[in-house]
Motif scaffolding. Structure first.
Motif, PDB file in Angstrom:
ATOM      1  N   GLN A   1       2.891   7.994  15.762  1.00 45.48           N
ATOM      2  CA  GLN A   1       3.313   8.033  14.361  1.00 45.48           C
ATOM      3  C   GLN A   1       3.278   6.661  13.686  1.00 45.48           C
ATOM      4  O   GLN A   1       3.475   6.559  12.476  1.00 45.48           O
ATOM      5  N   PHE A   2       3.044   5.637  14.460  1.00 49.79           N
ATOM      6  CA  PHE A   2       3.074   4.272  13.925  1.00 49.79           C
ATOM      7  C   PHE A   2       1.695   3.862  13.415  1.00 49.79           C
ATOM      8  O   PHE A   2       0.675   4.106  14.060  1.00 49.79           O
ATOM      9  N   LEU A   3       1.663   3.216  12.238  1.00 45.87           N
ATOM     10  CA  LEU A   3       0.420   2.708  11.673  1.00 45.87           C
ATOM     11  C   LEU A   3       0.604   1.243  11.274  1.00 45.87           C
ATOM     12  O   LEU A   3       1.672   0.841  10.811  1.00 45.87           O
ATOM     13  N   THR A   4      -0.447   0.479  11.441  1.00 43.61           N
ATOM     14  CA  THR A   4      -0.461  -0.890  10.927  1.00 43.61           C
ATOM     15  C   THR A   4      -1.846  -1.165  10.377  1.00 43.61           C
ATOM     16  O   THR A   4      -2.852  -0.711  10.935  1.00 43.61           O
ATOM     17  N   TRP A   5      -1.912  -1.896   9.276  1.00 41.47           N
ATOM     18  CA  TRP A   5      -3.206  -2.153   8.658  1.00 41.47           C
ATOM     19  C   TRP A   5      -3.146  -3.387   7.769  1.00 41.47           C
ATOM     20  O   TRP A   5      -2.083  -3.847   7.374  1.00 41.47           O
TER      21      TRP A   5
ATOM     22  N   PRO B   1      -0.225  18.257   9.079  1.00 44.87           N
ATOM     23  CA  PRO B   1      -1.237  18.350   8.011  1.00 44.87           C
ATOM     24  C   PRO B   1      -0.801  17.681   6.711  1.00 44.87           C
ATOM     25  O   PRO B   1      -1.619  17.236   5.922  1.00 44.87           O
ATOM     26  N   ILE B   2       0.509  17.634   6.465  1.00 43.59           N
ATOM     27  CA  ILE B   2       1.056  16.941   5.297  1.00 43.59           C
ATOM     28  C   ILE B   2       2.108  15.956   5.789  1.00 43.59           C
ATOM     29  O   ILE B   2       2.988  16.322   6.579  1.00 43.59           O
ATOM     30  N   ASN B   3       2.012  14.724   5.339  1.00 34.42           N
ATOM     31  CA  ASN B   3       2.905  13.699   5.851  1.00 34.42           C
ATOM     32  C   ASN B   3       3.407  12.789   4.743  1.00 34.42           C
ATOM     33  O   ASN B   3       2.722  12.594   3.729  1.00 34.42           O
ATOM     34  N   LEU B   4       4.583  12.234   4.961  1.00 32.39           N
ATOM     35  CA  LEU B   4       5.110  11.155   4.135  1.00 32.39           C
ATOM     36  C   LEU B   4       5.104   9.886   4.979  1.00 32.39           C
ATOM     37  O   LEU B   4       5.576   9.893   6.115  1.00 32.39           O
ATOM     38  N   ILE B   5       4.563   8.798   4.389  1.00 32.13           N
ATOM     39  CA  ILE B   5       4.413   7.553   5.136  1.00 32.13           C
ATOM     40  C   ILE B   5       5.031   6.406   4.344  1.00 32.13           C
ATOM     41  O   ILE B   5       4.400   5.857   3.427  1.00 32.13           O
ATOM     42  N   PRO B   6       6.268   6.024   4.646  1.00 36.71           N
ATOM     43  CA  PRO B   6       6.810   4.788   4.057  1.00 36.71           C
ATOM     44  C   PRO B   6       6.224   3.587   4.777  1.00 36.71           C
ATOM     45  O   PRO B   6       5.953   3.634   5.990  1.00 36.71           O
ATOM     46  N   ALA B   7       6.024   2.498   4.049  1.00 34.15           N
ATOM     47  CA  ALA B   7       5.420   1.309   4.648  1.00 34.15           C
ATOM     48  C   ALA B   7       5.928   0.060   3.951  1.00 34.15           C
ATOM     49  O   ALA B   7       6.313   0.091   2.778  1.00 34.15           O
ATOM     50  N   VAL B   8       5.936  -1.035   4.691  1.00 31.29           N
ATOM     51  CA  VAL B   8       6.317  -2.332   4.141  1.00 31.29           C
ATOM     52  C   VAL B   8       5.413  -3.378   4.770  1.00 31.29           C
ATOM     53  O   VAL B   8       4.918  -3.210   5.890  1.00 31.29           O
ATOM     54  N   GLY B   9       5.163  -4.457   4.031  1.00 37.25           N
ATOM     55  CA  GLY B   9       4.289  -5.497   4.565  1.00 37.25           C
ATOM     56  C   GLY B   9       4.508  -6.825   3.871  1.00 37.25           C
ATOM     57  O   GLY B   9       5.214  -6.927   2.860  1.00 37.25           O
TER      58      GLY B   9
ATOM     59  N   THR C   1       3.891 -12.720  -0.624  1.00 31.54           N
ATOM     60  CA  THR C   1       4.165 -11.396  -1.176  1.00 31.54           C
ATOM     61  C   THR C   1       4.999 -10.561  -0.212  1.00 31.54           C
ATOM     62  O   THR C   1       4.948 -10.751   1.006  1.00 31.54           O
ATOM     63  N   VAL C   2       5.755  -9.630  -0.775  1.00 34.68           N
ATOM     64  CA  VAL C   2       6.426  -8.571  -0.027  1.00 34.68           C
ATOM     65  C   VAL C   2       6.016  -7.267  -0.694  1.00 34.68           C
ATOM     66  O   VAL C   2       6.235  -7.080  -1.891  1.00 34.68           O
ATOM     67  N   ASN C   3       5.412  -6.368   0.072  1.00 34.57           N
ATOM     68  CA  ASN C   3       4.839  -5.154  -0.486  1.00 34.57           C
ATOM     69  C   ASN C   3       5.505  -3.934   0.151  1.00 34.57           C
ATOM     70  O   ASN C   3       5.713  -3.894   1.373  1.00 34.57           O
ATOM     71  N   SER C   4       5.857  -2.942  -0.658  1.00 32.83           N
ATOM     72  CA  SER C   4       6.441  -1.701  -0.138  1.00 32.83           C
ATOM     73  C   SER C   4       5.787  -0.521  -0.841  1.00 32.83           C
ATOM     74  O   SER C   4       5.453  -0.596  -2.032  1.00 32.83           O
ATOM     75  N   GLU C   5       5.605   0.585  -0.096  1.00 31.18           N
ATOM     76  CA  GLU C   5       4.973   1.757  -0.693  1.00 31.18           C
ATOM     77  C   GLU C   5       5.394   3.020   0.043  1.00 31.18           C
ATOM     78  O   GLU C   5       5.894   2.977   1.180  1.00 31.18           O
ATOM     79  N   LEU C   6       5.183   4.163  -0.603  1.00 28.50           N
ATOM     80  CA  LEU C   6       5.398   5.478  -0.011  1.00 28.50           C
ATOM     81  C   LEU C   6       4.181   6.328  -0.337  1.00 28.50           C
ATOM     82  O   LEU C   6       3.808   6.468  -1.501  1.00 28.50           O
ATOM     83  N   GLU C   7       3.563   6.890   0.705  1.00 25.48           N
ATOM     84  CA  GLU C   7       2.341   7.679   0.521  1.00 25.48           C
ATOM     85  C   GLU C   7       2.572   9.121   0.939  1.00 25.48           C
ATOM     86  O   GLU C   7       3.172   9.394   1.992  1.00 25.48           O
ATOM     87  N   LEU C   8       2.108  10.056   0.131  1.00 30.14           N
ATOM     88  CA  LEU C   8       2.024  11.468   0.484  1.00 30.14           C
ATOM     89  C   LEU C   8       0.585  11.729   0.912  1.00 30.14           C
ATOM     90  O   LEU C   8      -0.334  11.612   0.095  1.00 30.14           O
ATOM     91  N   ARG C   9       0.390  12.046   2.193  1.00 33.20           N
ATOM     92  CA  ARG C   9      -0.967  12.148   2.747  1.00 33.20           C
ATOM     93  C   ARG C   9      -1.239  13.564   3.236  1.00 33.20           C
ATOM     94  O   ARG C   9      -0.413  14.165   3.937  1.00 33.20           O
ATOM     95  N   ILE C  10      -2.415  14.081   2.875  1.00 34.63           N
ATOM     96  CA  ILE C  10      -2.889  15.381   3.341  1.00 34.63           C
ATOM     97  C   ILE C  10      -4.023  15.132   4.328  1.00 34.63           C
ATOM     98  O   ILE C  10      -5.026  14.495   3.987  1.00 34.63           O
ATOM     99  N   GLU C  11      -3.845  15.635   5.570  1.00 34.13           N
ATOM    100  CA  GLU C  11      -4.831  15.425   6.622  1.00 34.13           C
ATOM    101  C   GLU C  11      -5.851  16.564   6.611  1.00 34.13           C
ATOM    102  O   GLU C  11      -5.480  17.738   6.680  1.00 34.13           O
TER     103      GLU C  11
END
Length: 296
Positions: A114-118, A176-184, A223-233
């Motif tokens: 479940q972990f992503l980094t990019w 198939p449908i996911n919510l992905i909070p992220a910070v960077g 910079t400090v960046n934060s986002e929330l993505e609704l992703r359809i696989e």
């Protein structure tokens, strides 16, 4: 103060990233299954709304009339002439920049369970305020015309940068449908092209001066960046809609080495944006998935 906070957060983030990288790399201790890591690449675009402070920073910096210092003969009390540095001003009016722009993104990263980094590489098209004419003649404080005319240029600004992002799929690895909070954390570079070959001088000492060139001048920010993505696989392809906020504080702009004490801005040069966008993601097969496909 805000610049110091952002710098401190960046140092903390880099320390955590170094620890995390070394931990993930230690495969012999069984921390993770290397064969299950799969890479991905994304392209995206978003609407970037600029905070009022950011729009004000851009307009007051890019559209500032820095003036011209010209050695001018001035009649003295004895009837002769002395050569003095005279300041001339009067840049023609340019259209102000909007408080929004289109951001473009290329993401390159990896997923483990479940972990992503990019890495999010972001850029934008240059924003342009067209020159009203080719040349202009400024005037001094008494309204006297300058003995020479100066070329005018289109005033432009643009920014680009990169963030190291960390996200988590809240609904599982293969939902198939996911919510992905992220910070960077990362950096950003803003670039300005000014209206003319203005003069810039040391504060309190106009004798020490130089002339702007027909080029872009840049300054860096953490910079400090934060986002929330609704992703359809959709198999190896994913479609996502995302939104978030990017915190930016630019360093002082240096113009021909006269940036430290020159200009109207202090250290809190705001570059914050909020954003809404769309993203397409393509997953590469992990080694484990390739082995499973070979068995079929």
């Amino acid at each position: 103060m805000k610049t110091k906070i952002a710098s401190f957060l960046s140092i903390v983030a880099l320390s955590l990233l170094t620890f995390a990288t070394s931990s993930f790399a230690d495969e012999e201790e069984g921390f993770y299954e290397k064969d299950h890591v799969r890479g991905f690449i994304s392209i995206g675009a978003d609407y970037r709304g600029m905070r009022k402070e950011f729009q004000r920073y851009v307009n007051s910096t890019a559209l500032a009339d820095y003036g011209h210092l010209v050695e001018t003969p001035v009649q003295n009390s004895e009837g002769g002439y002395d050569t003095l540095l005279v300041e001339y001003y009067g840049t023609p009016s340019y259209k102000k920049f909007n408080d929004y722009y289109l951001g473009m993104h290329v993401n390159v990263g990896a997923q483990y369970k479940q972990f992503l980094t990019w890495f999010d590489f972001n850029f934008m098209w240059p924003q342009v305020s067209k020159r009203p004419r080719d040349y202009y003649t400024p005037t001094d404080i008494d309204g006297n015309r300058c003995p020479k005319s100066y070329a005018l240029y289109d005033v432009e600004w643009f920014a680009y940068g990169a963030d190291w992002m960390f996200g988590w799929k809240l609904f599982g690895e293969n939902a198939p449908i996911n919510l992905i909070p992220a910070v960077g954390f990362g950096f950003n570079l803003i670039n300005f092209h000014f209206a003319s070959n203005f003069s810039v001088a040391e504060k309190g000492n106009i004798e020490n001066n130089d002339i702007m060139r027909d080029r872009f001048y840049s300054t860096l920010a953490t910079t400090v960046n934060s986002e929330l993505e609704l992703r359809i696989e959709l198999g190896r392809l994913a479609v996502g809609a995302y939104g978030g906020y990017r915190f930016i504080r630019y360093n002082d702009l240096s113009i021909e080495d006269f940036g430290k004490d020159y200009g109207p801005h202090g250290t809190d040069n705001v570059g914050d944006t909020y954003f809404l966008g769309l993203r397409l993601t393509w997953y590469f097969l992990s080694q484990w998935e390739k082995k499973q496909a070979d068995k079929l």
